[in-house]
Enzyme design. Structure first.
Site, PDB file in Angstrom:
ATOM      1  N   ALA A  69      44.958  33.959  42.227  1.00 46.14           N
ATOM      2  CA  ALA A  69      44.057  35.055  42.021  1.00 46.14           C
ATOM      3  C   ALA A  69      44.754  35.993  40.961  1.00 46.14           C
ATOM      4  CB  ALA A  69      43.709  35.945  43.091  1.00 46.14           C
ATOM      5  N   ASP A  70      43.737  36.675  40.155  1.00 44.80           N
ATOM      6  CA  ASP A  70      44.344  37.712  39.374  1.00 44.80           C
ATOM      7  C   ASP A  70      43.185  38.643  39.184  1.00 44.80           C
ATOM      8  OD1 ASP A  70      46.345  38.547  37.382  1.00 44.80           O
ATOM      9  OD2 ASP A  70      44.919  38.767  36.014  1.00 44.80           O
TER      10      ASP A  70
END
Length: 198
Positions: A69-70
């Site tokens: 995730a970012d």
């Protein structure tokens, strides 16, 4: 994920997680070469995939699902990641103060050993009230600004500066859980298969 009952292990990626702040910041004139063409959504998806693949390789993972995730904040066409220091946090918050901006989270879900992957992102629009310089200084001094995309954490005390949220609240406070469930289903699984013991 824990609140939603998912069972998981955290395996940090060997990727420096500074987010977009180092590449695109409120004070920079333009993106560095190679990043100018990417849309904000494509950028966070790519970073999430990079983190997932780096984790797989670094930890020698061979089975299960791996989630990368970012998160970044987009304001006026510029991506804002995590602040480099307190001065950067103050600059970021002064730009976000009184604005409408977007919080984007890219997810990359990789199924091992098949290496099938699904990438997607969620966008939540935030309207932040105007913060005084004193409020910005006090917020930064409290320590919440560092390590957070956009230099604020809605799940802590920054909610007092937010006037409206349009979209997924979980996208802003952690992971977009609705999107994660859609990705799990797109891989051919049911979210309930990954819930249970904690």
């Amino acid at each position: 994920m824990q609140e939603a009952g998912y069972r998981f292990e955290v395996k940090p990626p060997p990727v420096e997680d500074r987010g977009a702040a180092r590449r695109l910041s409120p004070g920079s004139a333009r993106a560095k070469p190679g990043f100018a063409e990417a849309t904000p959504g494509a950028y966070v998806e790519s970073m999430a995939y990079l983190k997932a693949m780096a984790t797989i390789e670094a930890h020698g993972l061979a089975e299960g699902l791996v989630l990368g995730a970012d998160t970044a904040v987009e304001l006026g066409g510029r991506l804002i990641g995590k602040p480099a220091d307190e001065a950067d946090a103050r600059r970021i918050l002064s730009h976000l103060s009184g604005s409408e901006h977007c919080v984007l989270t890219g997810l990359a879900l990789v199924d091992l050993p098949s290496r099938r992957r699904r990438l997607a992102h969620d966008v939540t629009r935030i309207r932040m009230r105007t913060m005084s310089p004193q409020e910005i200084d006090a917020y930064v001094a409290g320590g919440e600004a560092l390590g957070k995309a956009g230099a604020y954490a809605l799940q802590e005390t920054a909610d007092r500066y937010v006037e409206a949220i349009d979209g997924s609240r979980t996208n802003v406070v952690g992971l977009p859980m609705e999107l994660l469930e859609r990705l799990i289903k797109a891989m051919g699984y049911e979210p309930k298969d990954f819930r249970g013991w904690l």
